[in-house]
Design an enzyme around this catalytic site. Structure first.
Site, PDB file in Angstrom:
ATOM      1  N   GLU A   1       0.872  -1.190   0.000  1.00 52.75           N
ATOM      2  CA  GLU A   1       0.000   0.000   0.000  1.00 52.75           C
ATOM      3  C   GLU A   1       0.901   1.230   0.000  1.00 52.75           C
ATOM      4  O   GLU A   1       1.782   1.378   0.856  1.00 52.75           O
ATOM      5  CB  GLU A   1      -0.911   0.054   1.229  1.00 52.75           C
ATOM      6  CG  GLU A   1      -1.859   1.253   1.147  1.00 52.75           C
ATOM      7  CD  GLU A   1      -2.689   1.540   2.407  1.00 52.75           C
ATOM      8  OE1 GLU A   1      -3.539   2.430   2.337  1.00 52.75           O
ATOM      9  OE2 GLU A   1      -2.450   0.895   3.441  1.00 52.75           O
TER      10      GLU A   1
ATOM     11  N   GLU B   1       5.109   4.804   3.489  1.00 51.74           N
ATOM     12  CA  GLU B   1       4.670   6.116   3.958  1.00 51.74           C
ATOM     13  C   GLU B   1       5.881   7.037   3.946  1.00 51.74           C
ATOM     14  O   GLU B   1       6.956   6.649   4.383  1.00 51.74           O
ATOM     15  CB  GLU B   1       4.061   6.000   5.362  1.00 51.74           C
ATOM     16  CG  GLU B   1       3.643   7.304   5.998  1.00 51.74           C
ATOM     17  CD  GLU B   1       2.735   8.184   5.131  1.00 51.74           C
ATOM     18  OE1 GLU B   1       1.677   7.733   4.703  1.00 51.74           O
ATOM     19  OE2 GLU B   1       3.133   9.357   4.880  1.00 51.74           O
TER      20      GLU B   1
ATOM     21  N   ASP C   1       9.552   7.371  -0.351  1.00 44.39           N
ATOM     22  CA  ASP C   1       8.703   8.087  -1.294  1.00 44.39           C
ATOM     23  C   ASP C   1       8.436   7.158  -2.476  1.00 44.39           C
ATOM     24  O   ASP C   1       9.378   6.594  -3.050  1.00 44.39           O
ATOM     25  CB  ASP C   1       9.428   9.360  -1.757  1.00 44.39           C
ATOM     26  CG  ASP C   1       8.486  10.302  -2.492  1.00 44.39           C
ATOM     27  OD1 ASP C   1       7.684   9.816  -3.321  1.00 44.39           O
ATOM     28  OD2 ASP C   1       8.547  11.507  -2.236  1.00 44.39           O
TER      29      ASP C   1
ATOM     30  N   ASP D   1      -3.255  11.617  -2.049  1.00 47.74           N
ATOM     31  CA  ASP D   1      -3.390  13.080  -2.081  1.00 47.74           C
ATOM     32  C   ASP D   1      -3.826  13.525  -3.483  1.00 47.74           C
ATOM     33  O   ASP D   1      -3.208  13.127  -4.476  1.00 47.74           O
ATOM     34  CB  ASP D   1      -2.059  13.743  -1.722  1.00 47.74           C
ATOM     35  CG  ASP D   1      -1.613  13.350  -0.314  1.00 47.74           C
ATOM     36  OD1 ASP D   1      -2.488  13.163   0.553  1.00 47.74           O
ATOM     37  OD2 ASP D   1      -0.399  13.211  -0.097  1.00 47.74           O
TER      38      ASP D   1
ATOM     39  N   LYS E   1      -4.299  21.288  -7.862  1.00 47.77           N
ATOM     40  CA  LYS E   1      -3.841  22.326  -8.805  1.00 47.77           C
ATOM     41  C   LYS E   1      -3.290  21.679 -10.068  1.00 47.77           C
ATOM     42  O   LYS E   1      -2.495  20.738 -10.002  1.00 47.77           O
ATOM     43  CB  LYS E   1      -2.748  23.181  -8.154  1.00 47.77           C
ATOM     44  CG  LYS E   1      -3.302  24.085  -7.073  1.00 47.77           C
ATOM     45  CD  LYS E   1      -2.274  25.058  -6.572  1.00 47.77           C
ATOM     46  CE  LYS E   1      -2.913  25.937  -5.509  1.00 47.77           C
ATOM     47  NZ  LYS E   1      -2.010  26.330  -4.457  1.00 47.77           N
TER      48      LYS E   1
ATOM     49  N   ASP F   1     -12.295   9.385  -2.619  1.00 47.37           N
ATOM     50  CA  ASP F   1     -13.543  10.140  -2.518  1.00 47.37           C
ATOM     51  C   ASP F   1     -13.592  11.207  -3.608  1.00 47.37           C
ATOM     52  O   ASP F   1     -14.640  11.775  -3.874  1.00 47.37           O
ATOM     53  CB  ASP F   1     -13.596  10.868  -1.162  1.00 47.37           C
ATOM     54  CG  ASP F   1     -12.401  11.808  -1.029  1.00 47.37           C
ATOM     55  OD1 ASP F   1     -11.264  11.302  -1.077  1.00 47.37           O
ATOM     56  OD2 ASP F   1     -12.590  13.032  -0.924  1.00 47.37           O
TER      57      ASP F   1
ATOM     58  N   THR G   1     -10.358   2.248   5.191  1.00 45.63           N
ATOM     59  CA  THR G   1      -9.180   2.958   5.670  1.00 45.63           C
ATOM     60  C   THR G   1      -9.675   4.065   6.620  1.00 45.63           C
ATOM     61  O   THR G   1     -10.876   4.339   6.691  1.00 45.63           O
ATOM     62  CB  THR G   1      -8.403   3.606   4.504  1.00 45.63           C
ATOM     63  OG1 THR G   1      -9.081   4.794   4.108  1.00 45.63           O
ATOM     64  CG2 THR G   1      -8.280   2.673   3.319  1.00 45.63           C
TER      65      THR G   1
ATOM     66  N   GLU H   1     -11.344   6.707   4.555  1.00 47.07           N
ATOM     67  CA  GLU H   1     -12.613   6.200   4.012  1.00 47.07           C
ATOM     68  C   GLU H   1     -13.724   6.303   5.061  1.00 47.07           C
ATOM     69  O   GLU H   1     -14.845   6.712   4.757  1.00 47.07           O
ATOM     70  CB  GLU H   1     -12.414   4.744   3.584  1.00 47.07           C
ATOM     71  CG  GLU H   1     -13.608   4.133   2.896  1.00 47.07           C
ATOM     72  CD  GLU H   1     -13.263   2.770   2.298  1.00 47.07           C
ATOM     73  OE1 GLU H   1     -12.082   2.363   2.361  1.00 47.07           O
ATOM     74  OE2 GLU H   1     -14.174   2.119   1.788  1.00 47.07           O
TER      75      GLU H   1
END
Ligand SMILES: C[S@@+](CC[C@H](N)C(=O)[O-])C[C@H]1O[C@@H](n2cnc3c(N)ncnc32)[C@H](O)[C@@H]1O
Length: 215
Positions: free
Chosen positions: A43, A68, A96, A118, A122, A154, A192, A195
């Protein structure tokens, strides 16, 4: 976790057994870390880790690696994993996703999860989105030919963008829904942290599962 405890954990991050300090050393041989040849699911952007912990508990014959990039978030998932006690099929890397090819050989991974990545709304930041084609091409290299990419969000705009990017790579869509929680796939779904928050706010969840080959 209280702020004081987060700070203490932050300073002692390397004491956590489940954080792999030198993950590059396992490139091409993650099976030696897990001590078996079970499939590897990762993940990217695991956040506080609930999804991966629940997955690992439910599927002991799958090995899970969480990515992460921010230590302050990572310590929360590491604390949670510690509270769970013995979990042989789960570990975490502070990395990363940009550099993911430093950690895996070709065809080493069976499934990549991207959960509530994320959105980078923009326009000038579109290349930072984890479903931008450069990222998709990297996942393609590390995934087995029949390997899967599973993405939940979402964010409608990010979902549309992601489907377009998958299309440019000719990816094969296996499952797609604009309302996961009203779909038949909800039965297998593991929530999650994000979520749960968005669902409580009444938002619907988009989900797509795809692979790179059509077979
Ligand atoms: C919005 S949160 C979602 C967390 C979790 N997946 C969930 O659904 O609850 C996105 C997470 O991805 C992490 N992240 C973003 N870009 C990343 C990257 N390039 N590599 C690794 N982690 C990243 C962020 O630090 C953040 O913790």
């Amino acid at each position: 976790m209280r702020l004081r405890n987060v700070k203490r954990a932050f300073n002692r991050i390397n004491d956590y057994e489940k954080l792999i300090a030198n993950p590059m050393e396992y490139k091409g041989r993650w099976h030696t870390y897990f001590n078996n040849d079970n499939p590897i699911h990762i993940e990217i952007g695991m956040g506080r880790g609930r999804f991966l912990i629940d997955k690992a508990k439910k599927n002991p014959t799958i090995n899970y690696i969480g990515f992460e990039k921010f230590t302050v978030v990572l310590v929360k998932s590491l604390e949670k994993i510690k509270e769970e006690g013995q979990m042989d099929n789960l570990c975490v890397v502070r990395y990363d996703a940009q550099d993911i090819l430093e950690l895996f050989d070709e065809n080493e991974v069976a499934k990549v999860y991207l959960n509530f990545s994320d959105p980078w709304p923009k326009e000038r930041h579109y290349k930072r989105r984890l479903t931008y084609r450069d990222f998709l091409n990297k996942y393609k290299i590390i995934l087995k030919p029949e390997g899967l990419l599973c993405f939940k969000t979402d964010n409608e705009a990010l979902f549309d963008f992601s489907l377009e990017e998958m299309n440019t790579l000719d990816m094969h869509i296996l499952r797609e829904t604009r309302n996961l929680h009203a779909s038949p796939w909800v039965q297998d779904n593991i929530m999650t942290e994000y979520e749960e928050k968005f669902t409580k706010e009444g938002m619907t969840i988009n989900m797509v599962e795809a692979r790179y080959s059509s077979q």
